[in-house]
Motif scaffolding. Structure first.
Motif, PDB file in Angstrom:
ATOM      1  N   THR A 167       0.823  -1.202   0.000  1.00 52.76           N
ATOM      2  CA  THR A 167       0.000   0.000   0.000  1.00 52.76           C
ATOM      3  C   THR A 167       0.859   1.255   0.000  1.00 52.76           C
ATOM      4  O   THR A 167       0.600   2.212  -0.748  1.00 52.76           O
ATOM      5  CB  THR A 167      -0.932   0.001   1.224  1.00 52.76           C
ATOM      6  N   GLU A 168       1.908   1.272   0.828  1.00 54.03           N
ATOM      7  CA  GLU A 168       2.769   2.449   0.912  1.00 54.03           C
ATOM      8  C   GLU A 168       3.602   2.647  -0.351  1.00 54.03           C
ATOM      9  O   GLU A 168       3.881   3.781  -0.743  1.00 54.03           O
ATOM     10  CB  GLU A 168       3.670   2.352   2.146  1.00 54.03           C
ATOM     11  N   ARG A 186       1.286   4.348  -2.672  1.00 52.17           N
ATOM     12  CA  ARG A 186       1.058   5.735  -2.266  1.00 52.17           C
ATOM     13  C   ARG A 186       2.256   6.624  -2.592  1.00 52.17           C
ATOM     14  O   ARG A 186       2.098   7.820  -2.878  1.00 52.17           O
ATOM     15  CB  ARG A 186       0.775   5.799  -0.768  1.00 52.17           C
TER      16      ARG A 186
END
Length: 235
Positions: free
Chosen positions: A119-120, A123
């Motif tokens: 997820t990071e 992002r």
């Protein structure tokens, strides 16, 4: 090697998606309805599930970054698993290394932390321009979570082989772009949400397609057997 569900991410409001005019008409078609795919034997939900979201993704792919939070929100809303496969495109500089780092965290540290790492990475995709940038990002991520990044992450090449196995599976299916997102059911039907050369590539369709799949498989037996994906997100 199953992965647990990561924290829900912010995506478009559910009510807005369900109010779309085509919501009442969404259908799940059978394998014969999509001539783009070849070997569709892997398009099944995990054992014990009637419906699943299958995703072939590339951590360096901007479209994958855009669909990622929608996939998680739909999975949380409808309580269906997301089965993820790594499909690093050859034109991308660091996506394969990122997939290997994610496998390291999944296998050696904590599957939930691997979810968070993916997820990071999505992002922060815009700030990662090279393998060195990815190394620095990964080192900081591990330090922030109390982990020391090993000098050599994959000395025997086991993790790289896992990533390659996912890629090869995508080739068997005839995946040609990322993200390829398919909603699959235990009765052998599927609907391509994104990735089909001739179909829609709007990940927001997941809301209506998953809703339709659950209604159409109501009372049906869950899948009995399925290939264990390298990482499965459940809720």
């Amino acid at each position: 090697m199953n992965r647990r569900f990561a924290a829900a991410l912010v995506a478009a409001p559910l009510a807005a998606m369900l109010s779309l005019p085509f919501a009442a008409h969404a259908q799940i078609v059978g394998p014969a309805g999509d001539g783009h795919f070849k070997d569709t034997s892997m398009l099944k939900p995990p054992a014990g599930q009637r419906v699943a979201i299958v995703v072939f993704e590339d951590l360096e792919c901007p479209a994958c970054a855009g669909s990622h939070p929608i996939e998680y929100q739909v999975a949380q809303q409808y309580h269906v698993p997301v089965v993820r496969y790594d499909f690093p495109l050859q034109m991308h500089v660091w996506s394969r290394d990122a997939a290997i780092f994610a496998r390291y965290l999944q296998d050696k540290v904590n599957p939930s932390l691997a979810d968070e790492y993916r997820t990071e990475v999505f992002r922060n995709q815009i700030s990662i321009a090279s393998k060195d940038d990815l190394q620095n990002f990964t080192r900081r991520f591990m330090q922030q979570h109390g982990q020391a990044m090993p000098f050599v992450v994959d000395p025997g090449g086991v993790l790289a082989n896992q990533v390659q196995a996912d890629y090869n599976l995508g080739l068997r299916l005839n995946v040609t772009r990322t993200p390829t997102i398919v909603v699959v059911t235990s009765n052998g039907h599927y609907e391509t949400v994104s990735g089909n050369e001739t179909g829609s590539s709007d990940p927001n369709r997941l809301y209506t397609v998953v809703d339709a799949a659950l209604k159409q498989t109501h009372g049906a037996a869950p899948a009995a057997t399925v290939r264990t994906a390298a990482h499965t997100t459940r809720r």
